[in-house]
Every structure is written in structure tokens, then in C-alpha cells.
Design an enzyme around this catalytic site. Structure first.
Site, PDB file in Angstrom:
ATOM      1  N   HIS A  68      -0.780   2.589   8.443  1.00  0.00           N
ATOM      2  CA  HIS A  68      -0.965   2.283   7.025  1.00  0.00           C
ATOM      3  C   HIS A  68       0.330   2.502   6.228  1.00  0.00           C
ATOM      4  O   HIS A  68       0.691   1.718   5.354  1.00  0.00           O
ATOM      5  CB  HIS A  68      -2.105   3.154   6.490  1.00  0.00           C
ATOM      6  CG  HIS A  68      -2.265   3.123   5.011  1.00  0.00           C
ATOM      7  ND1 HIS A  68      -1.801   4.117   4.184  1.00  0.00           N
ATOM      8  CD2 HIS A  68      -2.823   2.203   4.203  1.00  0.00           C
ATOM      9  CE1 HIS A  68      -2.081   3.814   2.927  1.00  0.00           C
ATOM     10  NE2 HIS A  68      -2.700   2.666   2.905  1.00  0.00           N
ATOM     11  N   GLU A  71       2.590  -0.351   6.795  1.00  0.00           N
ATOM     12  CA  GLU A  71       2.140  -1.503   6.001  1.00  0.00           C
ATOM     13  C   GLU A  71       2.730  -1.422   4.583  1.00  0.00           C
ATOM     14  O   GLU A  71       3.259  -2.405   4.058  1.00  0.00           O
ATOM     15  CB  GLU A  71       0.606  -1.513   5.964  1.00  0.00           C
ATOM     16  CG  GLU A  71      -0.006  -2.552   5.035  1.00  0.00           C
ATOM     17  CD  GLU A  71      -1.068  -1.951   4.121  1.00  0.00           C
ATOM     18  OE1 GLU A  71      -0.873  -1.975   2.891  1.00  0.00           O
ATOM     19  OE2 GLU A  71      -2.094  -1.433   4.642  1.00  0.00           O
TER      20      GLU A  71
END
Lengths: 430, 422
Positions: A68, A71
Site C-alpha cells: 500500500h 502504491e
């Protein structure tokens, strides 16, 4: 070469091409739509935290939340912010990380070709500095805090922690304040190199595009870049016991109405392809017959004021884990739990109603048609299906071919009492 | 977008033909001015109406009918658009082209939807006591549950405080107390009043046979009043001084919500410029709030603003550490001042225009988006064509954006934070 498949009944066409570097490209033309929606997705999510990095010999464990974090950081390069580049040409960009995937996407009603190129270029160009990594920690900490205050999120992840002892699906996708604090720019590069190889990725485009033009652009764009030869990434998942670790758990939190979520853990995950497609469809139909609005149980619980329309059911399965969940807001969490278990107990003995089965099938077909109105649904789901070796557009034939026996068998296998866990979130002292 | 409207027994019927979708969508709205006295009863009414009709007297019967209708979906919703209170019933079915053996669900869907509104289940000339009790309890639970979603709760509280003397401060569900006090007769009275004084609008979106629909409706819709009772629109309020409200709850992250007034509404000339001004302020990831509160200062994960064009408000929000509240507020206010001083580039304007037009075109890619866009125009009494809307955004200049920004004025600062935090 691209291959084209026409799905007559659905009035959809799919064009697929796998490039020399391994990248899979899928195009679903939607000539009557204004918008083009594209996702560029890697088969890498929060559960992939233990692997042999590309070019190394030994496996390593990386801090929770790193997929994450990566990202978030992909949106920045030497020039600045990629949102700006999309925005200047009229596109909105976004990204999300799930247990098993990281997806980058845009949506736009003009200049689709430009945006496709931007999407490919920014995801294939990592740029991290110590400073920007440190700065991101403040932002992600606030994201984690936001979820800490969200009772439904706490309810769900609390249940996963009750069901799973070892498997990383039990860990919050964003990680924790402590785990993200450990993340360095070198960690990000290592994960990037391992999991963002074109052979790990799928590009799905849905919208009013000229297929040949799009394919030409993608081929040229990829031919200009060099990539290492594709390698299978070795990923490791811990041994996980078949049954849940904690069958009953209560968490205290300030909520207006208590919440109750009941989960059933797949004792034997690992299905892929048509086996998974059939499992998923069977269990969703079973859940709908037993607990969907219109079912006997739903109506009784609703009339007695035990559930309200926040009550829902869901089944999730990926290669290394799977579970179903059902629940919602309730003033009587213990009663709800008992009643739900009672329904499953009866189901183990009593046959499903054949009419209810036909209705549930029809309903699922209607819902699928509705979902195909949405390019977002097509791109996101197509990718998920692809990574699990399934074909989204085979959903209908599979649904048609399901028998009541298939559904009964799957349901009796999955909804076993010993696979169940309950998580209740309620106010202190209630 | 291809819209044809006709008046049918007092109801506006909007036919929106498109072959983009695999479904046909039906939306029936009933709207009336939003009042403190009637909001709760109308909210409960909507929930009762969706739970039983003459032919399908209970929830279970309705669900089975919908499932048999190729898994049609059906929901009710109660919202506010500016100071108008709107009850909506939505239904979506597979389009006739996808239904086996050349069947059609058009008539069945229309019969059902009009029955929901005009022929509810009424044993003994009133709503069923059971349905009344169940739906009342369910609505109370829903109102109670608002506070579990902290962003939503902070937004509801901000409006309650900021618009305490205006209908817009009301939640469309009404308050807990008002719902608790409702009797079955109150809801029946609200129903009768609705039939007499509400404006009804029916949207059908998809590829369908228009004449069949029209014929069917003419035979099935009872005559209703066409009293388009546009709510008396309160005069724009100018904040006398900035109000500050702090609530304490058991939360980790503090919510900072700033309520601004802008005396520009959907039907006003400056509206397109106000949309762009809000877009530059906090509508997108390239906006001032996202860049400055999140990217530069790392204070928040979300920092954004929203423009309520039916009412004339701009609402800015961010979730931050309690210790960063003042800093975040300073940045937000400072960014607004920059906008008002024209400290933004032509590129910012062009980019925001592009993205705004993009959003509008994307809205036309979903049946819901299409019908909402048309109905919003209907409610505001301002119905430009689709291309006209696009052109209006295209024409906005930097100067107009600055002018619109200068109409924005801070009214109320709302903070939700943890108990022990300072």
C-alpha cells in the site's frame, strides 16, 4: 497477435494480447460510452509480504503495509505529481491496494491514448527518495487513524484476526503506525523490482476506443523499454490451521448500535479457474437463498427488529485464503449469532427449495447484467478473475450450469459450525 | 441525452432513450418543501411505502416478485436537494433485449412502481401496524448509526449548527425525537398530504417502447395534483461572525469541517464559475487543499471541499491529528484567500474545467447519473441541455473564478475530537 472473443448473449467483445515482455492486455470496447476507464494492475497485494526478491537467493519478510505504501509513492516522480499530468489532459487518476492486487487507474472522456501512455509510464517508472518516503508516513498515519475510528472496518479486520492465526490476510492492508515507520526507500525498490515486472501485470481498458490504435500504442511503448527476463516470484505463506483461532470475540468501541459479523473460514482454499468460479457462485447463491432479502430468515429477523437493512452477506476467495461473512448492525448480537447458526444447522439436514434456487439464479443473472453497465466493474473484476485463472464473461454459462446439488454440496461443506467465528463490536459495558 | 417529458395525470414523465445500458431504470420522485414538522413523517413514509403494496402486501412478497423479475433491484431513498425534501424509489431491471423468449418487464415494472406510490398496502384504511413498527425501529437505528461514520457525522453536525435556523440544517430523516413520537395516523396524514401537494417525477432510462409505457401509465396513475410547490427559497444568509463548535467523542483522529456561504446557486449566472472555484479549492487531487494540506504539510490523508449548489454552501473537510487542528485550519483559510486574490494560474483554471466537463460526461455513462442530472435541473427549475452545460463550463474565465471565490465567506468551524485531546 491479438485474439478476439465475441460473447453474443452479453453483447460484449474481448480483445486479448500477451506482449513479448509478458504483459497481458485486455480491451473491452464500449463504443456508446463517453468514458474510457483503464486499470494497470500487479498481482501483488498486502498478503505478499514474504518472498525471494528478484535477483536474490534468500527469502525475506517485509514490513506490513508495504504494498500500500508503494502504491502511494508511485504517484511521484522527478517532475512532481502524476495527478497533475493526468489532470492537465482531463483525466482523474486513482489507485487501490487489496489483499492480493495493487491497481492504478484513470477515468476520462477525452485523450484516452495520452492517458494510457501516462498510466504505463508512471507505473513503470519508480522514483523514491528518503525524504519523500518520510513525508508519506504522516499521510498514511492519518489514513490508518481514519480506519481506527471506523467501527465497520474494525469489525471486519477483528473477525479476520479471529479466523486467521498466521496468514497475512489478518493484517490491515495499510499496516500499522509502527510497521510503516520501518519502511525505507530501499525496501520500496526491492518490492517494486520483484512485483512490477510486466509478466506480473495486466492492463485492462474499457471504453469507446479504437482497438488497433490502442494495441499499437501499447506495443510501441513497451518495445521502447527494457525489462529483465520474466521470472516466477517465489512467495511464501505460513501454515494456517483449518479452523478459526478465536470462535467468539467481543471488542469494545464507542458505537451507537452494536455490530455483529459472523465468518466461515475455507478449510481448504487453493481453488483456481472454473473450480473457484463454481465455488464462488454456489456459495453466493446459497447465502442469498438463506439470508438474502426475501429469504425466510431475513424477513423474520427484520420483522423482529434483530437486523436492519445494513445486514449483508459476502463471499471472498483468492488463491491462498477464502471466507464468507454475514452480519450488520444489531441491538441483539448474541441472538443474531444464535439464529444464524440455527439456519446453517438446519441447512445441513434440510434440502433447499427448488423454486428459491431458480429465483436466486435469475437474480444473479440480472445483477450481473447490471454490473456490466459499468466499465469500472468490468476492468476491476476482469483483472481479479484473470489473476485467479477465471474468465469474467464465463460467469453466465457457469451460472446456467449450476445445479441445486452443486449448491447444496458447496454450502454443506463450507458452512460448518467448526469453521465459524463471531466478532461483536459494542459499547463498553453493554 | 435524449429526454422527452410529458405530463401524465399531474405527474411529469421523463422518457430518456439510450441503448448504452443492459438494463432499464425507473426512478419515481416525490418532492415537497423541507420542514421540521414533516421531515420525520415523510422519511418513515418512504420506508413504509417500499414495504408493502396492494398486490404485494409485505417485504417478502415484494422481494420474491423482484427476484422473479430477473433480479430487479429496488430501493427507496430520502434526501434533500437544497430546501426540498425528496423521496425516491428506484428500480432497475434487465433490458428487454436480454430477457429470454422476447419477454418484456416494462409493464410489470411500471405497475409495481406506481403501486408503491399510489396503491400501498392498507388493511383497514391505514398502513399495517406491523410494517409501521418495524420500519420505525429500523429508521431510528439508521439515525442513531449516523454517528458511527465520523466524517458523515461531522458533516451532519456542521449543517445542524450552521443552518440552525434554516430548513437545510435538518437531516432528511428528521430527528430521533420526531421519529419516536410518530404515530401511524401521522404517517397516514403525511401520505394524504403527499398525494395532494407533492410534485411527482418519473424517469425511465434505457431502451424501451415509449408508447407502451405511456399507455400503461395513463391507465395506472391516478390524477395527482400538479402543484409544483417549489419551496420558498430563504434569502442567502450572510454570516455575522464566525461560529466555532467543538464536539468531543471517543475518536483518535480529529475532524475539521469548515462551512462557507456562497450566495450562488445552480440557476445563477455565476454558477459555472463557482463550480470551477470550488474545484481549484478542493474538488480534485490537483486542488489547493490536497496539495497543501496533504502533499506539502503531510497533515491529512483526505483534505477536500464540496459545493452544495442547491443551497449555496462550500464545505471543506480534513481528518488530522488533534494537535494539528489549528495549522490545518490556517492552511485552508489561507488557500481560500489565495483563490480570492487570484493567486492561481490559467492552467489551474483550464485543468479544472477539463476535469469538471469530464465528470459531467462520465455522469451520463450510468443510468443513475443520467436521471440525477436531469432531476437536479428539474428541482432547480433550470434545465439547460447537456451540451449547453458543457459549454457553460468551457466559457468560464479566470476573472470569473476569482469573482466567484470572493463570494465565499466562512460561517462555521466545526471540530470533532477525542475527549482527552487538547
Amino acid at each position: 497477435m491479438a485474439e478476439e472473443t465475441v460473447y453474443d448473449f452479453l453483447q460484449e467483445t474481448l480483445i486479448h494480447e500477451q506482449l513479448d515482455n509478458g504483459l497481458s492486455v485486455f480491451i473491452v470496447p464500449k463504443p456508446k460510452f463517453n468514458k474510457t476507464y483503464a486499470t494497470f494492475t500487479t498481482n501483488y497485494g498486502s498478503v505478499d509480504n514474504h518472498f525471494v526478491p528478484l535477483g536474490k537467493d534468500e527469502a525475506r519478510q517485509v514490513p506490513d503495509g508495504i504494498a500500500h505504501f508503494l502504491e502511494h509513492k508511485m504517484f511521484e516522480d522527478e517532475e512532481g505529481d502524476v495527478f497533475q499530468v493526468f489532470g492537465e489532459n482531463g483525466a482523474q487518476a486513482n489507485a487501490f491496494t487489496s489483499f492480493t492486487r495493487t491497481a492504478y487507474l484513470f477515468s476520462s472522456t477525452e485523450n484516452a491514448m495520452t492517458h494510457i501512455e501516462t498510466l504505463l509510464n508512471f507505473v513503470q517508472h519508480p522514483y523514491f527518495t528518503e525524504e519523500s518516503v518520510e513525508k508519506e508516513k504522516g499521510i498514511i498515519n492519518q489514513e490508518i487513524r481514519m480506519y481506527d475510528d471506523n467501527p465497520d472496518w474494525q469489525l471486519f479486520f477483528g473477525l479476520l484476526r479471529s479466523m486467521y492465526e498466521q496468514h497475512p490476510v489478518k493484517v490491515d492492508i495499510a499496516g500499522t503506525t509502527d510497521s510503516i515507520d520501518e519502511i525505507t526507500k530501499d525496501d520500496l525498490y526491492e518490492c517494486y523490482k520483484t512485483f512490477y515486472h510486466p509478466s506480473q501485470m495486466a492492463l485492462v481498458i474499457s471504453g469507446p476506443v479504437d482497438t488497433e490504435e490502442v494495441l499499437g500504442l501499447i506495443r510501441n511503448n513497451q518495445a521502447e523499454k527494457t525489462f529483465a527476463p520474466p521470472e516466477d516470484v517465489q512467495r511464501f505463506y505460513p501454515e494456517e490451521p483449518a479452523a478459526p483461532v478465536e470462535p467468539h470475540k467481543v471488542t469494545e468501541m464507542s458505537v451507537a448500535t452494536p455490530k455483529c459479523l459472523i465468518g466461515f473460514k475455507e478449510k481448504d482454499p487453493g481453488r483456481q479457474g472454473e473450480a473457484l468460479l463454481r465455488r464462488e457462485a454456489s456459495l453466493q447463491i446459497a447465502l442469498d437463498m438463506l439470508f438474502g432479502p426475501g429469504s425466510e430468515a431475513y424477513e423474520a429477523l427484520y420483522e423482529e427488529g434483530i437486523i436492519d437493512d445494513s445486514f449483508s452477506t459476502d463471499y471472498t476467495a483468492e488463491k491462498t485464503f477464502g471466507f464468507s461473512v454475514l452480519g450488520g448492525d444489531t441491538k441483539h448480537p448474541e441472538t443474531l449469532k444464535d439464529r444464524v447458526f440455527k439456519v446453517f444447522e438446519t441447512m445441513q439436514q434440510k434440502d433447499f427449495d427448488a423454486d428459491a434456487f431458480e429465483r436466486a439464479k435469475k437474480k444473479k443473472i440480472g445483477r450481473f447484467l447490471k454490473q456490466l453497465n459499468s466499465p469500472e466493474f468490468i476492468a476491476n473484476q476482469y483483472t481479479r478473475y484473470q489473476f485467479n485463472e477465471m474468465d469474467l464473461f464465463q460467469t453466465l454459462p457457469v451460472l446456467e450450469s449450476l445445479t441445486l446439488e452443486d449448491v447444496t454440496e458447496a454450502a454443506r461443506d463450507h458452512f460448518e459450525q467448526k469453521q465459524a467465528a463471531v466478532h461483536i463490536v459494542q459499547r463498553e459495558g453493554s | 441525452m435524449n429526454e422527452r417529458t410529458e405530463m401524465m395525470n399531474g405527474m411529469n414523465v421523463h422518457y430518456v432513450q439510450t441503448d448504452k445500458f443492459k438494463t432499464t431504470t425507473f426512478v419515481l420522485h416525490a418532492r415537497a418543501p423541507l420542514y421540521k414538522e414533516t421531515a420525520a413523517a415523510r422519511a418513515l413514509l418512504a420506508n413504509i411505502l417500499k414495504s408493502g403494496t396492494e398486490s404485494h402486501p409485505g417485504r417478502k412478497e415484494i422481494r420474491q416478485f423482484l427476484d422473479d423479475l430477473y433480479g430487479a433491484s429496488f430501493q427507496s431513498e430520502v434526501t434533500k436537494k437544497g430546501e426540498e425534501h425528496v423521496m425516491s424509489f428506484r428500480m432497475e431491471t434487465a433490458a428487454d433485449a436480454f430477457i429470454a423468449e422476447g419477454g418484456s418487464v416494462l409493464n410489470e415494472a411500471l405497475t409495481f412502481l406506481t403501486e408503491v406510490m399510489f396503491a400501498p398496502y392498507m388493511p383497514e384504511d391505514n398502513f399495517s401496524q406491523d410494517i409501521f413498527e418495524t420500519e420505525k425501529a429500523s429508521l431510528l437505528q439508521k439515525i442513531e448509526g449516523i454517528e458511527d461514520d465520523k466524517i458523515r457525522y461531522a458533516n451532519v453536525r456542521l449543517l445542524e449548527e450552521m443552518c440552525a435556523d434554516e430548513p437545510f440544517g435538518l437531516h432528511p430523516f428528521g430527528g430521533m425525537k420526531q421519529v419516536e413520537n410518530l404515530t401511524r395516523d401521522d404517517v397516514l396524514a403525511a401520505y394524504k398530504d403527499m398525494l395532494q401537494s407533492n410534485q411527482f417525477d418519473l424517469y425511465i432510462v434505457g431502451s424501451f417502447h415509449e408508447e407502451t409505457a405511456a399507455k400503461h401509465l395513463a391507465a395506472n396513475v391516478p390524477a395527482v395534483s400538479e402543484a409544483a410547490s417549489a419551496a420558498e427559497r430563504p434569502q442567502p444568509v450572510t454570516p455575522a461572525s464566525i461560529r466555532e463548535v467543538v464536539d468531543e467523542k471517543d475518536v483518535q483522529q480529529a475532524k475539521l469541517h469548515l462551512g462557507f456561504r456562497i450566495p450562488v446557486k445552480v440557476e445563477d449566472e455565476l454558477y459555472p464559475a463557482a463550480v470551477i472555484a470550488n474545484g481549484i479549492f478542493g474538488g480534485f487531487p490537483h486542488s489547493k487543499l490536497f496539495i497543501n494540506v496533504r502533499e506539502k504539510a503531510s497533515l491529512a490523508y483526505y483534505a477536500a471541499s464540496r459545493y452544495e449548489g442547491h443551497k449555496g454552501l462550500v464545505l471543506a473537510m480534513a481528518g488530522v491529528n488533534p494537535s494539528d487542528l489549528q495549522e490545518a485550519r490556517n492552511i485552508i483559510e489561507d488557500q481560500l484567500h489565495q483563490l480570492q486574490n487570484g493567486e492561481f494560474s490559467e492552467e489551474d483554471v483550464e485543468q479544472t474545467k477539463l476535469l469538471t466537463m469530464n465528470q459531467l460526461r462520465e455522469q451520463a455513462d450510468s443510468p443513475r447519473g443520467m436521471s440525477e442530472m436531469l432531476y437536479n435541473g428539474e428541482v432547480a427549475g433550470f434545465k439547460p441541455g447537456f451540451e449547453e452545460r458543457i459549454a457553460a463550463f468551457q466559457a468560464v474565465t479566470k476573472e470569473e473564478v476569482t469573482n466567484a471565490a470572493n463570494e465565499i465567506e466562512l460561517d462555521t468551524v466545526y471540530i470533532l475530537k477525542g475527549k482527552e485531546a487538547d
